[in-house]
Design a protein around this motif. Structure first.
Motif, PDB file in Angstrom:
ATOM      1  N   GLN A 167      11.059  -0.046  -9.707  1.00 58.75           N
ATOM      2  CA  GLN A 167      10.476  -1.354  -9.451  1.00 58.75           C
ATOM      3  C   GLN A 167      10.201  -1.565  -7.970  1.00 58.75           C
ATOM      4  OE1 GLN A 167      13.038  -4.278 -11.291  1.00 58.75           O
ATOM      5  NE2 GLN A 167      11.989  -4.062 -13.260  1.00 58.75           N
ATOM      6  N   LEU A 168      11.078  -1.064  -7.108  1.00 56.93           N
ATOM      7  CA  LEU A 168      10.836  -1.180  -5.667  1.00 56.93           C
ATOM      8  C   LEU A 168       9.564  -0.432  -5.276  1.00 56.93           C
ATOM      9  CD1 LEU A 168      14.468  -0.730  -4.300  1.00 56.93           C
ATOM     10  CD2 LEU A 168      13.080  -2.792  -4.131  1.00 56.93           C
ATOM     11  N   GLU A 169       9.386   0.758  -5.839  1.00 56.82           N
ATOM     12  CA  GLU A 169       8.197   1.548  -5.516  1.00 56.82           C
ATOM     13  C   GLU A 169       6.935   0.869  -6.023  1.00 56.82           C
ATOM     14  OE1 GLU A 169       6.592   6.058  -6.458  1.00 56.82           O
ATOM     15  OE2 GLU A 169       8.751   5.713  -6.228  1.00 56.82           O
ATOM     16  N   GLY A 193      -7.362  -4.485  -4.066  1.00 56.80           N
ATOM     17  CA  GLY A 193      -6.037  -5.076  -4.164  1.00 56.80           C
ATOM     18  C   GLY A 193      -5.883  -6.114  -5.246  1.00 56.80           C
ATOM     19  N   SER A 194      -6.903  -6.311  -6.063  1.00 57.01           N
ATOM     20  CA  SER A 194      -6.819  -7.337  -7.118  1.00 57.01           C
ATOM     21  C   SER A 194      -5.752  -6.998  -8.151  1.00 57.01           C
ATOM     22  CB  SER A 194      -8.177  -7.500  -7.808  1.00 57.01           C
ATOM     23  OG  SER A 194      -9.156  -7.893  -6.887  1.00 57.01           O
ATOM     24  N   MET A 195      -5.786  -5.764  -8.666  1.00 49.58           N
ATOM     25  CA  MET A 195      -4.802  -5.366  -9.665  1.00 49.58           C
ATOM     26  C   MET A 195      -3.401  -5.349  -9.061  1.00 49.58           C
ATOM     27  SD  MET A 195      -6.975  -4.827 -12.133  1.00 49.58           S
ATOM     28  CE  MET A 195      -6.102  -3.978 -13.420  1.00 49.58           C
ATOM     29  N   SER A 196      -3.314  -4.871  -7.833  1.00 56.00           N
ATOM     30  CA  SER A 196      -2.005  -4.791  -7.173  1.00 56.00           C
ATOM     31  C   SER A 196      -1.409  -6.173  -6.934  1.00 56.00           C
ATOM     32  CB  SER A 196      -2.133  -4.031  -5.856  1.00 56.00           C
ATOM     33  OG  SER A 196      -2.397  -2.654  -6.086  1.00 56.00           O
ATOM     34  N   SER A 197      -2.232  -7.122  -6.497  1.00 55.74           N
ATOM     35  CA  SER A 197      -1.709  -8.478  -6.279  1.00 55.74           C
ATOM     36  C   SER A 197      -1.323  -9.134  -7.596  1.00 55.74           C
ATOM     37  CB  SER A 197      -2.729  -9.329  -5.515  1.00 55.74           C
ATOM     38  OG  SER A 197      -3.977  -9.375  -6.181  1.00 55.74           O
ATOM     39  N   LEU A 231       5.210  -5.938   4.628  1.00 59.43           N
ATOM     40  CA  LEU A 231       6.168  -5.620   3.574  1.00 59.43           C
ATOM     41  C   LEU A 231       7.415  -6.497   3.630  1.00 59.43           C
ATOM     42  CD1 LEU A 231       5.809  -1.737   3.697  1.00 59.43           C
ATOM     43  CD2 LEU A 231       4.585  -3.358   2.241  1.00 59.43           C
ATOM     44  N   SER A 232       7.833  -6.895   4.824  1.00 57.82           N
ATOM     45  CA  SER A 232       9.021  -7.742   4.945  1.00 57.82           C
ATOM     46  C   SER A 232       8.748  -9.183   4.545  1.00 57.82           C
ATOM     47  CB  SER A 232       9.548  -7.704   6.381  1.00 57.82           C
ATOM     48  OG  SER A 232       8.583  -8.234   7.283  1.00 57.82           O
ATOM     49  N   LYS A 233       7.495  -9.526   4.276  1.00 56.25           N
ATOM     50  CA  LYS A 233       7.192 -10.891   3.845  1.00 56.25           C
ATOM     51  C   LYS A 233       7.895 -11.219   2.525  1.00 56.25           C
ATOM     52  CE  LYS A 233       4.217 -12.185   7.063  1.00 56.25           C
ATOM     53  NZ  LYS A 233       4.426 -13.382   7.928  1.00 56.25           N
ATOM     54  N   ILE A 234       8.097 -10.207   1.694  1.00 55.81           N
ATOM     55  CA  ILE A 234       8.821 -10.406   0.445  1.00 55.81           C
ATOM     56  C   ILE A 234       9.916  -9.357   0.374  1.00 55.81           C
ATOM     57  CG2 ILE A 234       8.696 -10.634  -2.053  1.00 55.81           C
ATOM     58  CD1 ILE A 234       5.786 -11.245  -1.873  1.00 55.81           C
ATOM     59  N   ALA A 247       2.267  -2.068  -4.350  1.00 55.00           N
ATOM     60  CA  ALA A 247       1.316  -3.144  -4.656  1.00 55.00           C
ATOM     61  C   ALA A 247       1.126  -4.067  -3.454  1.00 55.00           C
ATOM     62  CB  ALA A 247       1.785  -3.931  -5.877  1.00 55.00           C
ATOM     63  N   MET A 248       2.199  -4.359  -2.746  1.00 59.43           N
ATOM     64  CA  MET A 248       2.083  -5.172  -1.531  1.00 59.43           C
ATOM     65  C   MET A 248       1.191  -4.477  -0.498  1.00 59.43           C
ATOM     66  SD  MET A 248       3.685  -8.181  -1.122  1.00 59.43           S
ATOM     67  CE  MET A 248       4.351  -8.258   0.545  1.00 59.43           C
ATOM     68  N   TYR A 249       1.378  -3.186  -0.337  1.00 54.29           N
ATOM     69  CA  TYR A 249       0.560  -2.422   0.606  1.00 54.29           C
ATOM     70  C   TYR A 249      -0.909  -2.470   0.206  1.00 54.29           C
ATOM     71  CZ  TYR A 249      -1.152   1.645   3.230  1.00 54.29           C
ATOM     72  OH  TYR A 249      -1.872   2.475   4.049  1.00 54.29           O
TER      73      TYR A 249
END
Length: 803
Positions: free
Chosen positions: A346-348, A692-696, A334-337, A353-355
């Motif tokens: 927006q944070l949520e 994770g396709s949609m999330s990414s 998560l800290s990568k971005i 999505a990152m997770y």
């Protein structure tokens, strides 16, 4: 050799909380694990994201969560969880975000308070409704059952820990282990229990063994999963049981009942027998015990190794495991971005999505049961057809070490099994939805300079296998015209005609995908086999041979068409693909959609569509409500031809960047799609998350870039937040994205790239991953005016060929 996400890394975090973790911000508070667990019908999982909300680590080898019933057989509980189902078990293995028939839901435990009316071979006699909303946070899951038991769970890399709190007035305290448990489905794609072995210690505090299972969405024969479990309290009674082979979800129809034994071991049947007895164990705990804790280690290699994995959790403190998992997610994902905004919604959305983008594939390095290798090993590619566009480019940018390991694993699978995977689970290649899309993953990594031990000579040889060797036909009942296990099942057509004919399933979409696959080969051949470059570049133009210049739809002329060997076209409607499945002319997308999926030669495509003006008008039409011509069920969302719920449409909203001075329309479409189809509700993903396709895809939209896969190119959109700091791998370089004027409007007024004024609607990989490890900077000025700032060259068409 050291691999990221190893269990030794996790154990060190567990034993001595790393100093860095104490200074990294807690991003996990923004992760909502229930986003994507429901569909458009509130309270149900129909057409849901099918995400896994249980406990796991990044690319975790175990995923510990609940399995639930579902009574509507038009869908399955692919991630184990449904919002309205009854709990049937807590299991160690799950996928996330997948469609089709489910895989796993294996190695179970089920806490019970009574045996009255219970048939341990019948889930329906002991399933439990939930009495309050489940609780899920990163590294932790809790459910409260109607029988009064509260079940909590967490996970290390290869082991799970559970805590069962029983009511003080409970009639009994039991843990049931039905080794034949799995996630059910319907029809020929359902997975099955085949056989197993289970043994326990004399005092019942330990049990171990293996289960043998088969089939599922990817097909395939028997495979073994080994386990080793321990309780923190000694049971007052431990019994093993067996019963005849039957469906564990409807055994009452065959009057199957268990036979109990006090022996310390039991086998389902002769090794290799697929209809062996169902077996399990029942543990009863003393009345003075109110809390029972259990740890379960999992291995694909041996029971001994499963027991060794229990050392990842060298204590009984679930909270310590939970905190270590939380630290792992914060520090390594998560800290990568680091996103800065006051908008909590927006944070949520962003960090969830990152997770979700780091759940699959599963890192099973050192856990390959079929060959010994010094290479990393990943499984559960489910599937690369979904993930190659957005997920893998995201990992390449922020997790290059993990992506290097994934590429090396794919190449190693080719070394031993002749083909790289497209879909793969439980160590078995299958199924291929379109082309050999592993080619696209390797090409994208290659053009972006990933090395790190990748043997690119072998990598190119693996790609060339896809391009030249016809895989055997596995006669899939959904499409018996060619292999759906691996490789390119219609390769004979492709090599003979330059396209796939209607005698093969998914002829139109395969033609498009094989074109991109061969473009991928040409990209890698430039460095590894220059003599092959022209050959595969020419082959990548095969899609042009199926362009029907006289086919008309919605007043537009010229579309991809199902084309016979003599050059004539099958009668079809470009707005429809029927069921859009394995035997249709195109897979999960209509010809209108697939006619836009030529990212390597947009120059030729726009020309065939009649030039920029007509092509732009056609692109506008993709977003007019009410024009969709095929109902794809859980694979579709909305009523536009553009389908926000499936991958073939991923890049379509941003193709305006290929028209001079039209980048603002890409920003407009990005905003429209995200605002309409993504949110923080439980149905906040428009369809299956697809590993994770949609999330990414959402991550890329929120940072304001979009990757053109197989090219070192990113299309410029507009960031959704004011400040973004992206850590590009582990070497210290960062990409900073700053946006001012956001309160005025979403459109780009001007852009600077590394301090230079910019007039192009795209940037190169080297613009953000700078040579020498230097930091990079994108500075956006946003506003309300739909400004035509992009006066420079449009994005490249490196596959441009005129036939």
């Amino acid at each position: 050799m050291k691999f990221s996400w190893s269990y030794t890394t996790f154990a060190s975090v567990l034993a001595a909380r790393v100093t860095e973790a104490s200074i990294i911000k807690d991003f996990t508070k923004y992760v909502n694990l229930f986003i994507g667990t429901e569909g458009p019908v509130p309270g149900t999982a129909y057409s849901a994201g099918n995400v896994f909300p249980g406990a796991t680590l990044p690319f975790g080898a175990v995923k510990v969560g609940i399995d639930t019933t579902r009574w509507n057989v038009s869908f399955s509980a692919n991630g184990g969880y449904t919002p309205d189902g009854n709990v049937t078990a807590i299991t160690m293995l799950h996928e996330s975000g997948t469609g089709g028939a489910p895989t796993y839901g294996l190695i179970p435990q089920m806490p019970l308070t009574t045996l009255d009316g219970v048939n341990v071979l019948d889930n329906l006699t002991y399933m439990q409704p939930r009495v309050v909303e489940d609780v899920a946070t990163v590294g932790y899951y809790k459910t409260q059952l109607m029988n009064g038991v509260t079940a909590e769970m967490s996970a290390s890399m290869h082991a799970g820990i559970m805590r069962y709190t029983y009511p003080k007035d409970a009639d009994g305290r039991y843990v049931l282990v039905d080794l034949s448990h799995f996630l059910p489905s319907t029809g020929k794609k359902e997975q099955w229990y085949s056989n197993g072995k289970l043994e326990r210690s004399n005092d019942g505090t330990w049990y171990s063994g293996y289960g043998v299972y088969r089939e599922g969405w990817a097909w395939g024969g028997d495979y073994r999963v080994y386990f080793c479990a321990q309780f923190d309290s000694a049971p007052s009674q431990s019994q093993l049981f067996s019963g005849k082979a039957t469906d564990p979800y409807w055994p009452n129809t065959t009057d199957v009942n268990p036979s109990f034994t006090n022996q310390t071991w039991i086998e389902g049947g002769t090794m290799g027998y697929q209809y062996a007895d169902r077996i399990g164990a029942l543990f009863q705990f003393p009345s003075n015990v109110t809390t029972v804790k259990s740890k379960v280690g999992l291995s694909w290699v041996s029971t001994d190794k499963a027991c060794q994995f229990l050392d990842e959790i060298p204590h009984w403190d679930l909270e310590t495991v939970r905190k270590a998992a939380k630290d792992e997610w914060n520090s390594n994902v998560l800290s990568k971005i680091d996103v800065t905004t006051t908008n909590e919604t927006q944070l949520e959305m962003f960090y969830t999505a990152m997770y979700h983008s780091h759940l699959l594939p599963s890192n099973r390095t050192g856990e390959n049961p079929y060959w010994e290798s010094g290479e990393p090993y990943y499984d559960d590619f489910y599937t690369i057809w979904d993930t190659f566009r957005c997920l893998h480019p995201l990992l390449t940018l922020i997790q290059p070490k993990a992506q290097i390991e994934i590429v090396r694993a794919m190449i190693d699978i080719w070394r031993f099994e002749r083909f790289m995977p497209d879909g793969r689970s439980r160590n078995f290649n299958g199924r291929v939805q379109g082309g050999s899309d592993s080619d696209n993953v390797l090409a994208d990594a290659y053009v972006k300079g990933l090395q790190g031990g990748i043997n690119w000579t072998d990598g190119y040889a693996a790609m060339k296998t896809n391009a030249e060797i016809l895989p055997y036909n596995n006669f899939d009942f959904e499409d018996p015209t060619g292999s759906t296990k691996e490789g390119r099942g219609a390769l004979q057509d492709w090599k003979q005609y330059g396209y796939v004919t209607p005698s093969r399933g998914r002829c139109l979409s395969k033609t498009v995908e094989y074109s991109l696959n061969d473009f991928s080969l040409s990209q890698v051949a430039r460095g590894e086999a220059p003599e092959d470059t022209v050959k595969y570049l020419n082959r990548s133009a095969g899609w042009q041979k199926t362009w029907a210049p006289d086919v008309t739809s919605l007043n537009f002329t010229g579309f991809l068409a199902p084309t016979y060997p003599n050059g004539s076209y099958q009668d079809y409607d470009p707005l429809s693909c029927g069921a859009c499945e394995w035997s249709s002319i195109s897979y999960e997308g209509v010809p209108w959609e697939y006619s836009w999926t030529i990212p390597f030669d947009m120059e030729t495509l726009i020309s065939l569509m009649g030039g920029p003006q007509k092509a732009e008008a056609r692109l506008d039409t993709m977003f007019i409500p009410g024009l969709t011509g095929s109902d794809q069920g859980g694979n579709s969302a909305g009523t536009t031809i553009f389908n926000p719920g499936n991958e073939p449409s991923f890049m379509t909203p941003f193709l305006y960047n290929y028209f001079p001075r039209r980048q603002y329309k890409s920003v407009q479409r990005s905003r429209e799609v995200v605002d309409q189809y993504y949110n923080t509700g439980r149905s906040g993903i428009p369809g299956n998350d697809d590993a994770g396709s949609m999330s990414s895809w959402l991550v890329w939209n929120m940072i304001g870039l979009y990757p053109v896969v197989t090219q070192p190119v990113y299309l410029v959109l507009a960031p959704r937040v004011e400040n973004i700091t992206m850590r590009l791998g582990d070497d210290g370089a960062v990409l900073r994205i700053k946006a001012t004027g956001m309160e005025k409007g979403p459109y780009v007024q001007s852009l600077k790239v590394n301090g230079k004024e910019w007039d192009r609607s795209w940037i190169s990989h080297e613009d953000i991953v700078c040579p020498g490890g230097k930091d990079s900077l994108l500075e956006f000025e946003l506003g309300a005016e739909r400004k035509m700032w992009d006066t420079g060259d449009v994005p490249p068409s490196p596959g441009h060929i005129e036939l």
